[in-house]
Motif scaffolding. Structure first.
Motif, mmCIF file in Angstrom:
data_model
loop_
_atom_site.group_PDB
_atom_site.id
_atom_site.type_symbol
_atom_site.label_atom_id
_atom_site.label_comp_id
_atom_site.label_asym_id
_atom_site.label_seq_id
_atom_site.Cartn_x
_atom_site.Cartn_y
_atom_site.Cartn_z
ATOM 1 N N ALA A 8 -29.877 52.186 -10.482
ATOM 2 C CA ALA A 8 -30.557 52.572 -9.248
ATOM 3 C C ALA A 8 -31.360 51.390 -8.734
ATOM 4 C CB ALA A 8 -31.482 53.756 -9.498
ATOM 5 N N ILE A 9 -31.221 51.097 -7.436
ATOM 6 C CA ILE A 9 -32.047 50.092 -6.775
ATOM 7 C C ILE A 9 -33.159 50.847 -6.058
ATOM 8 C CG2 ILE A 9 -32.113 48.244 -5.073
ATOM 9 C CD1 ILE A 9 -29.124 47.812 -5.593
ATOM 10 N N VAL A 10 -34.402 50.603 -6.482
ATOM 11 C CA VAL A 10 -35.542 51.363 -5.960
ATOM 12 C C VAL A 10 -36.566 50.394 -5.368
ATOM 13 C CG1 VAL A 10 -35.192 53.224 -7.624
ATOM 14 C CG2 VAL A 10 -36.754 51.359 -8.188
ATOM 15 N N GLY A 11 -37.523 50.952 -4.625
ATOM 16 C CA GLY A 11 -38.568 50.149 -4.002
ATOM 17 C C GLY A 11 -39.005 50.793 -2.708
ATOM 18 N N SER A 12 -40.092 50.308 -2.162
ATOM 19 C CA SER A 12 -40.642 50.877 -0.930
ATOM 20 C C SER A 12 -39.745 50.549 0.254
ATOM 21 C CB SER A 12 -42.054 50.333 -0.695
ATOM 22 O OG SER A 12 -42.024 48.916 -0.634
ATOM 23 N N SER A 13 -39.948 51.240 1.363
ATOM 24 C CA SER A 13 -39.195 50.965 2.582
ATOM 25 C C SER A 13 -39.434 49.514 3.008
ATOM 26 C CB SER A 13 -39.635 51.905 3.712
ATOM 27 O OG SER A 13 -39.294 53.229 3.403
ATOM 28 N N GLY A 14 -38.358 48.844 3.415
ATOM 29 C CA GLY A 14 -38.476 47.462 3.836
ATOM 30 C C GLY A 14 -38.458 46.446 2.720
ATOM 31 N N SER A 15 -38.208 46.897 1.485
ATOM 32 C CA SER A 15 -38.218 45.963 0.350
ATOM 33 C C SER A 15 -36.904 45.213 0.189
ATOM 34 C CB SER A 15 -38.540 46.717 -0.951
ATOM 35 O OG SER A 15 -37.581 47.731 -1.206
ATOM 36 N N GLY A 16 -35.868 45.598 0.962
ATOM 37 C CA GLY A 16 -34.600 44.885 0.904
ATOM 38 C C GLY A 16 -33.500 45.595 0.144
ATOM 39 N N LYS A 17 -33.696 46.886 -0.171
ATOM 40 C CA LYS A 17 -32.733 47.619 -1.006
ATOM 41 C C LYS A 17 -31.352 47.703 -0.360
ATOM 42 C CE LYS A 17 -35.044 51.470 -1.200
ATOM 43 N NZ LYS A 17 -36.089 51.079 -0.217
ATOM 44 N N SER A 18 -31.302 48.184 0.877
ATOM 45 C CA SER A 18 -30.013 48.360 1.544
ATOM 46 C C SER A 18 -29.350 47.017 1.828
ATOM 47 C CB SER A 18 -30.179 49.158 2.841
ATOM 48 O OG SER A 18 -30.542 50.500 2.557
ATOM 49 N N THR A 19 -30.161 45.997 2.137
ATOM 50 C CA THR A 19 -29.609 44.651 2.336
ATOM 51 C C THR A 19 -28.942 44.162 1.062
ATOM 52 O OG1 THR A 19 -31.278 44.087 3.988
ATOM 53 C CG2 THR A 19 -30.184 42.255 2.890
ATOM 54 N N LEU A 20 -29.604 44.362 -0.079
ATOM 55 C CA LEU A 20 -29.025 43.938 -1.360
ATOM 56 C C LEU A 20 -27.729 44.687 -1.628
ATOM 57 C CD1 LEU A 20 -29.107 42.360 -3.997
ATOM 58 C CD2 LEU A 20 -30.612 44.129 -4.951
ATOM 59 N N LEU A 21 -27.702 45.984 -1.365
ATOM 60 C CA LEU A 21 -26.482 46.761 -1.597
ATOM 61 C C LEU A 21 -25.333 46.226 -0.741
ATOM 62 C CD1 LEU A 21 -25.955 49.336 -3.416
ATOM 63 C CD2 LEU A 21 -25.850 50.600 -1.268
ATOM 64 N N SER A 22 -25.611 45.910 0.510
ATOM 65 C CA SER A 22 -24.583 45.364 1.406
ATOM 66 C C SER A 22 -24.050 44.024 0.886
ATOM 67 C CB SER A 22 -25.148 45.180 2.814
ATOM 68 O OG SER A 22 -25.419 46.424 3.411
ATOM 69 N N LEU A 23 -24.941 43.196 0.355
ATOM 70 C CA LEU A 23 -24.512 41.915 -0.195
ATOM 71 C C LEU A 23 -23.641 42.107 -1.433
ATOM 72 C CD1 LEU A 23 -27.832 39.833 0.055
ATOM 73 C CD2 LEU A 23 -25.825 39.681 1.543
ATOM 74 N N LEU A 24 -24.054 43.018 -2.311
ATOM 75 C CA LEU A 24 -23.288 43.255 -3.543
ATOM 76 C C LEU A 24 -21.887 43.771 -3.237
ATOM 77 C CD1 LEU A 24 -26.001 44.968 -5.804
ATOM 78 C CD2 LEU A 24 -25.338 42.548 -5.743
ATOM 79 N N ALA A 25 -21.762 44.567 -2.163
ATOM 80 C CA ALA A 25 -20.466 45.141 -1.790
ATOM 81 C C ALA A 25 -19.634 44.202 -0.922
ATOM 82 C CB ALA A 25 -20.683 46.463 -1.055
ATOM 83 N N GLY A 26 -20.194 43.033 -0.581
ATOM 84 C CA GLY A 26 -19.453 42.093 0.257
ATOM 85 C C GLY A 26 -19.387 42.513 1.713
ATOM 86 N N LEU A 27 -20.286 43.416 2.134
ATOM 87 C CA LEU A 27 -20.349 43.805 3.545
ATOM 88 C C LEU A 27 -21.135 42.775 4.352
ATOM 89 C CD1 LEU A 27 -21.111 47.610 3.085
ATOM 90 C CD2 LEU A 27 -18.936 46.600 3.767
ATOM 91 N N ASP A 28 -21.930 41.977 3.654
ATOM 92 C CA ASP A 28 -22.704 40.898 4.265
ATOM 93 C C ASP A 28 -22.665 39.725 3.288
ATOM 94 O OD1 ASP A 28 -24.333 39.507 5.982
ATOM 95 O OD2 ASP A 28 -26.140 40.696 5.611
ATOM 96 N N VAL A 29 -23.094 38.548 3.738
ATOM 97 C CA VAL A 29 -23.059 37.362 2.869
ATOM 98 C C VAL A 29 -24.476 36.844 2.662
ATOM 99 C CG1 VAL A 29 -20.717 36.687 3.467
ATOM 100 C CG2 VAL A 29 -22.601 35.887 4.880
ATOM 101 N N PRO A 30 -24.791 36.351 1.455
ATOM 102 C CA PRO A 30 -26.136 35.831 1.200
ATOM 103 C C PRO A 30 -26.368 34.500 1.904
ATOM 104 C CG PRO A 30 -24.731 35.486 -0.718
ATOM 105 C CD PRO A 30 -23.924 36.287 0.268
ATOM 106 N N SER A 31 -27.626 34.193 2.139
ATOM 107 C CA SER A 31 -27.995 32.895 2.705
ATOM 108 C C SER A 31 -28.015 31.823 1.622
ATOM 109 C CB SER A 31 -29.375 32.985 3.366
ATOM 110 O OG SER A 31 -29.414 34.004 4.333
ATOM 111 N N SER A 32 -28.237 32.257 0.382
ATOM 112 C CA SER A 32 -28.240 31.338 -0.752
ATOM 113 C C SER A 32 -27.867 32.105 -2.009
ATOM 114 C CB SER A 32 -29.624 30.693 -0.922
ATOM 115 O OG SER A 32 -30.617 31.691 -1.127
ATOM 116 N N GLY A 33 -27.457 31.351 -3.041
ATOM 117 C CA GLY A 33 -27.084 31.985 -4.299
ATOM 118 C C GLY A 33 -25.645 32.471 -4.306
ATOM 119 N N GLN A 34 -25.270 33.158 -5.373
ATOM 120 C CA GLN A 34 -23.876 33.566 -5.580
ATOM 121 C C GLN A 34 -23.805 34.997 -6.092
ATOM 122 O OE1 GLN A 34 -21.375 30.792 -7.807
ATOM 123 N NE2 GLN A 34 -20.356 32.497 -8.854
ATOM 124 N N ILE A 35 -22.816 35.735 -5.601
ATOM 125 C CA ILE A 35 -22.527 37.082 -6.092
ATOM 126 C C ILE A 35 -21.077 37.130 -6.559
ATOM 127 C CG2 ILE A 35 -22.286 39.527 -5.479
ATOM 128 C CD1 ILE A 35 -24.543 39.096 -3.439
#
Length: 226
Positions: free
Chosen positions: A41-68
């Motif tokens: 489970a990815i948890v945290g307050s609203s605006g903490s980046g949870k949905s953004t991280l999920l999109s990156l992990l699924a390849g729906l978006d691309v990171p600005s840095s680093g590797q998945i």
């Protein structure tokens, strides 16, 4: 590290967006790995980046840095079509807003991933019928989304996500817009289908009870993993 046992590896992942006021950092230096078959489970307050991280992990978006790495594939090295092919082969996704096509029946919505993957219509219809039975909606197969309740629509979305027997299931607030009874039904189905398929489950949630059902929690605060 035995990478073959990993479903997902994130290495120093960052995400920023350009705004009129300068760069806005959404995620900063995120690193972790998820084993095959694990539930996280990815948890945290609203605006903490949870949905953004999920999109990156699924390849729906691309990171600005680093590797998945997803199922051993470096997403940084794949173009949009390549990431879509990998998702089609290995990933199921359950959205909070269901994302059902309104002009298709429940059965046709569930059939769609198999048809896109090149399966015959007869094959897709048989598999979709079985999955609707699994989620208790075989009697609603020919109903359009607008005639289904929120809980029923989410169960159709679950059946659609699992029809290709994905190695990884991503779920973004899967119970966020459901009443308690419907939400509990969806939670039970998520973990039941996850066990039956031995698939990795990664979900974003504000629900502490749902997060507690997972084997591990990743807590995001201000775009950082804490």
């Amino acid at each position: 590290m035995n990478t073959e046992s990993k479903s997902i590896t994130a290495d120093r992942v960052g995400k920023l967006v350009k705004t009129s006021d300068g760069d806005l950092v959404i995620l900063h230096d995120i690193s972790f790995s998820i084993e095959r078959g694990e539930s996280v489970a990815i948890v945290g307050s609203s605006g903490s980046g949870k949905s953004t991280l999920l999109s990156l992990l699924a390849g729906l978006d691309v990171p600005s840095s680093g590797q998945i790495d997803l199922m051993g594939e470096n997403l940084n090295l794949l173009d949009e079509d390549g990431r879509a092919r990998l998702r089609g082969k290995s990933v199921g996704f359950v959205f909070q807003s269901f994302q059902l096509l309104p002009h298709l029946t429940a059965l046709e919505n569930v059939m769609l991933p198999l048809e896109i993957a090149g399966g015959s219509q007869a094959e897709a219809r048989l598999a979709a019928t079985k999955w609707l039975e699994k989620v208790g909606l075989d009697q609603r197969a020919n109903h359009f989304p607008k005639t289904l309740s929120g809980g029923e629509q989410q169960r159709v979305a679950l059946a659609r996500a699992f029809i290709n027997r994905p190695a990884i299931l991503f779920a973004d607030e899967p119970t966020g817009s459901l009443d308690e009874a419907s939400g509990n039904r969806v939670i039970e189905l998520l973990f039941e289908l996850n066990r039956e398929n031995s698939s990795t489950l990664v979900l974003v949630t504000h629900d502490p009870a749902l997060a507690a059902r997972c084997g591990r929690q990743l807590n995001l605060q201000g775009g950082c993993l804490v």
